[in-house]
Design an enzyme around this catalytic site. Sequence first.
Site, PDB file in Angstrom:
ATOM      1  N   GLU A 182      -3.036   5.122   3.618  1.00 43.00           N
ATOM      2  CA  GLU A 182      -3.830   4.701   2.459  1.00 43.00           C
ATOM      3  C   GLU A 182      -3.102   4.991   1.145  1.00 43.00           C
ATOM      4  O   GLU A 182      -3.160   4.194   0.208  1.00 43.00           O
ATOM      5  CB  GLU A 182      -5.207   5.365   2.470  1.00 43.00           C
ATOM      6  N   TYR A 197     -11.743   4.658  -3.488  1.00 43.25           N
ATOM      7  CA  TYR A 197     -11.345   3.867  -2.328  1.00 43.25           C
ATOM      8  C   TYR A 197     -10.797   4.749  -1.210  1.00 43.25           C
ATOM      9  O   TYR A 197     -11.270   4.716  -0.073  1.00 43.25           O
ATOM     10  CB  TYR A 197     -10.302   2.789  -2.697  1.00 43.25           C
ATOM     11  N   ASP A 234     -12.202  -2.072  -1.766  1.00 40.67           N
ATOM     12  CA  ASP A 234     -10.866  -2.295  -2.320  1.00 40.67           C
ATOM     13  C   ASP A 234     -10.850  -3.661  -3.001  1.00 40.67           C
ATOM     14  O   ASP A 234     -11.880  -4.324  -3.126  1.00 40.67           O
ATOM     15  CB  ASP A 234      -9.803  -2.184  -1.223  1.00 40.67           C
TER      16      ASP A 234
END
Length: 289
Positions: free
Chosen positions: A37, A120, A138
């Site tokens: 991520e 996020y 996102d």
Amino acid sequence: MPAHPLAARLIPWYAREKRDLPWRAPGFGAWGVLVSEFMLQQTPVARVIPRLEAWLERWPTPAALAADAPAEAVKQWANLGYPRRALWLHRAAAEIRDRHNGVVPRDVDALLALTGIGDYTARAVAAFAYGDRHPVVDTNTRRVIARAVHGRAQPAAPSRRDLDDMAALLPVAEAEAAVVNAATMELGAVICTARSPRCDECPVRDLCAWLNAGRPETPDLRRRQAKYEGSDRQARGAVLRALRDGGALPQEAVLPDWPDALQRDRAILSLLDDGLVETEDGVLHLPRS
DNA sequence: TAAGCGTGGCC
DNA sequence: TGGCCAAGCTT
């Protein structure tokens, strides 16, 4: 409670069409998801995959990364872009070691408290690594919801309301909620794309408010990206590349031929300010601690 | 809240 | 060709 109509379409579509990405493998682990991520923040999937594999091979745990110098993280980051992310990931790894016994936390607030983790990434880790039920929003999600739900060609400026919009799509069951989060992102990535959406292949086309309205043009409220050529960002990138490739360098040996010497010096100062560069007796190097 | 922050591929 | 775009975060 029946699933939201969009979710009911997305679940079987995702089961059929989802890309085979490393972080979707069963047992990939929370650390792997967290690293992925970080790398995926503003960087395309295709460029992340090889770097992610190399990173996890070298540092299979947060403690392993935290035990190395931040300079090593910045070097391993290579050309993924936004190198502050490498520094922040290193800091987050040390925080995980110190505050969480080396285990990536599951709680969203604990994740949000880590360096470099925002709305996020915190929810993505909680949902995708641990299977918990949180809205994950996102840029893909925001575009899909803008079109399918709000009938707009492009999303408005990001807002906390985006989380509520996504939450409204989530099934009650945790496992299904995680799938709907991933499926919404996937739809935005491969079908409901920014430039040329493939509406004829879309599993929710008959439910899409934007398509049903005739794909109207709506005001584009997104922020434009600043020009990169000739920018301070370009200078920062060049300075950091020189230090990655050349190791420690006297300040006067860094980009001696850069067209704008003031800009080069400004870039060095801002890199020092960010902690991406350190100085010792006029010699610049990547951060050692 | 809006600006600043890399890099490279695509159309 | 060059602007657009890419699983955002921090200040």
